[in-house]
Enzyme design. Structure first.
Site: not given
Ligand code: NAP
Length: 257
Positions: A150, A154
């Site tokens: 990844h 992550k």
């Molecule tokens: P990311 O770019 O770091 O995005 C996460 C966002 O959530 C950031 O903008 C963060 O803000 C925000 N956040 C933090 N606390 C929050 C709250 N209490 N309420 C609302 N928003 C909040 O991460 P990403 O790559 O998009 O991934 C997000 C998650 O999805 C991870 O756990 C990843 O493993 C998962 N994922 C899952 C799949 C799937 O198919 N299931 C696919 C890809 C990723 P700040 O930066 O200000 O903290």
């Protein structure tokens, strides 16, 4: 119209989900939530002209939401889901890294309340097919190892997809694999359900996984690559449409395909 709120809306996945919801027939983006939105008052997100909030609880007080989609962080996801389920709002969850006790609590909330929760460690159809194929192969080749790769931002390791793949293989295989040593050596990966998982984190990667099976004189390798976050969107949109008719907590995209 299904009214959808997206939490983590400024993140890599959340912002792609907002675009997918706006483009999908029968779905309406009602609001977006992310702590990075400044100010306590609801404003309008420039990109989609919808109300934005820094917290889910504020969003639910001021907006009608049928389904909340969460792609946030392991620290934030549990509170977001609990808030939504308590308010009878269905949840679609992609965030990985939730603790087992939190998972059990979500299951209880979803079963006891009027709202359901759908959770998928991977919303990409190719990844789900890889996991299904791994299940079948493991009945004939019990020895395998998982290598998940990844992007370097992550937060959790091993990935939710790798853990779920290991669970599916462990439930499906007919015989226990022969132990492969040396035991307790970090270089042999994290062993989960008897399967070593190796995590690679590098810039340039999105989400990738190999499951390598080995038997006398042969190996068989499954590999899936999400090369862009668009790969997850058809699964997320399907889950938003299906979650109101589910029952309690449902885990895995394969359950609703
Ligand atoms: P990311 O770019 O770091 O995005 C996460 C966002 O959530 C950031 O903008 C963060 O803000 C925000 N956040 C933090 N606390 C929050 C709250 N209490 N309420 C609302 N928003 C909040 O991460 P990403 O790559 O998009 O991934 C997000 C998650 O999805 C991870 O756990 C990843 O493993 C998962 N994922 C899952 C799949 C799937 O198919 N299931 C696919 C890809 C990723 P700040 O930066 O200000 O903290």
């Amino acid at each position: 119209m299904i009214e959808v709120a997206v939490t983590g809306a400024l993140g890599k996945m959340g912002s792609t989900v907002c675009d997918a919801v706006v483009a999908a027939e029968g779905l309406s983006l009602a609001a977006v939530v992310d702590p990075a939105f400044t100010g306590g008052d609801a404003g309008r997100q420039a990109a989609h002209d919808v109300p934005m909030f820094t917290q889910m609880s504020d969003c639910l007080q001021e907006t009608r939401v049928d389904v909340a989609v969460d792609f946030t962080t392991p620290d934030a996801v549990f509170e977001n889901i609990s808030t939504c389920l308590d308010a009878d709002v269905h949840c679609v969850v992609g965030t990985t890294g939730m603790e087992a006790r939190q998972f059990a609590q979500v299951e209880k909330l979803a079963l006891e309340g009027d709202a359901n929760c759908f959770l998928a460690p991977n919303f990409a159809i190719g990844a789900v097919l890889m996991m299904e194929a791994a299940k079948v192969i493991s009945r004939y080749m019990a020895e395998c190892e998982i290598i998940e790769l990844h992007h370097d931002q992550k937060l959790d390791a091993p990935s939710g997809t790798a853990l779920r793949t290991a669970e599916m293989i462990a439930e499906s295989r007919h015989q226990e694999p022969a132990p492969a040593g040396p035991e307790g050596n970090a270089s042999r990966g994290t062993v989960y359900k008897g399967i070593p998982i190796h995590s690679v984190r590098l810039p340039g990667l999105v989400a990738h996984q190999e499951v390598v099976f080995g038997g006398p004189g042969q190996t068989l390798t499954l590999r899936h690559d999400s090369i862009s976050r668009e790969s997850f969107m058809p699964g997320v949109v399907l889950a938003i449409r299906r979650v109101p008719e589910l029952n309690g907590l449902v885990v895995g995209l394969e359950k609703i395909l």
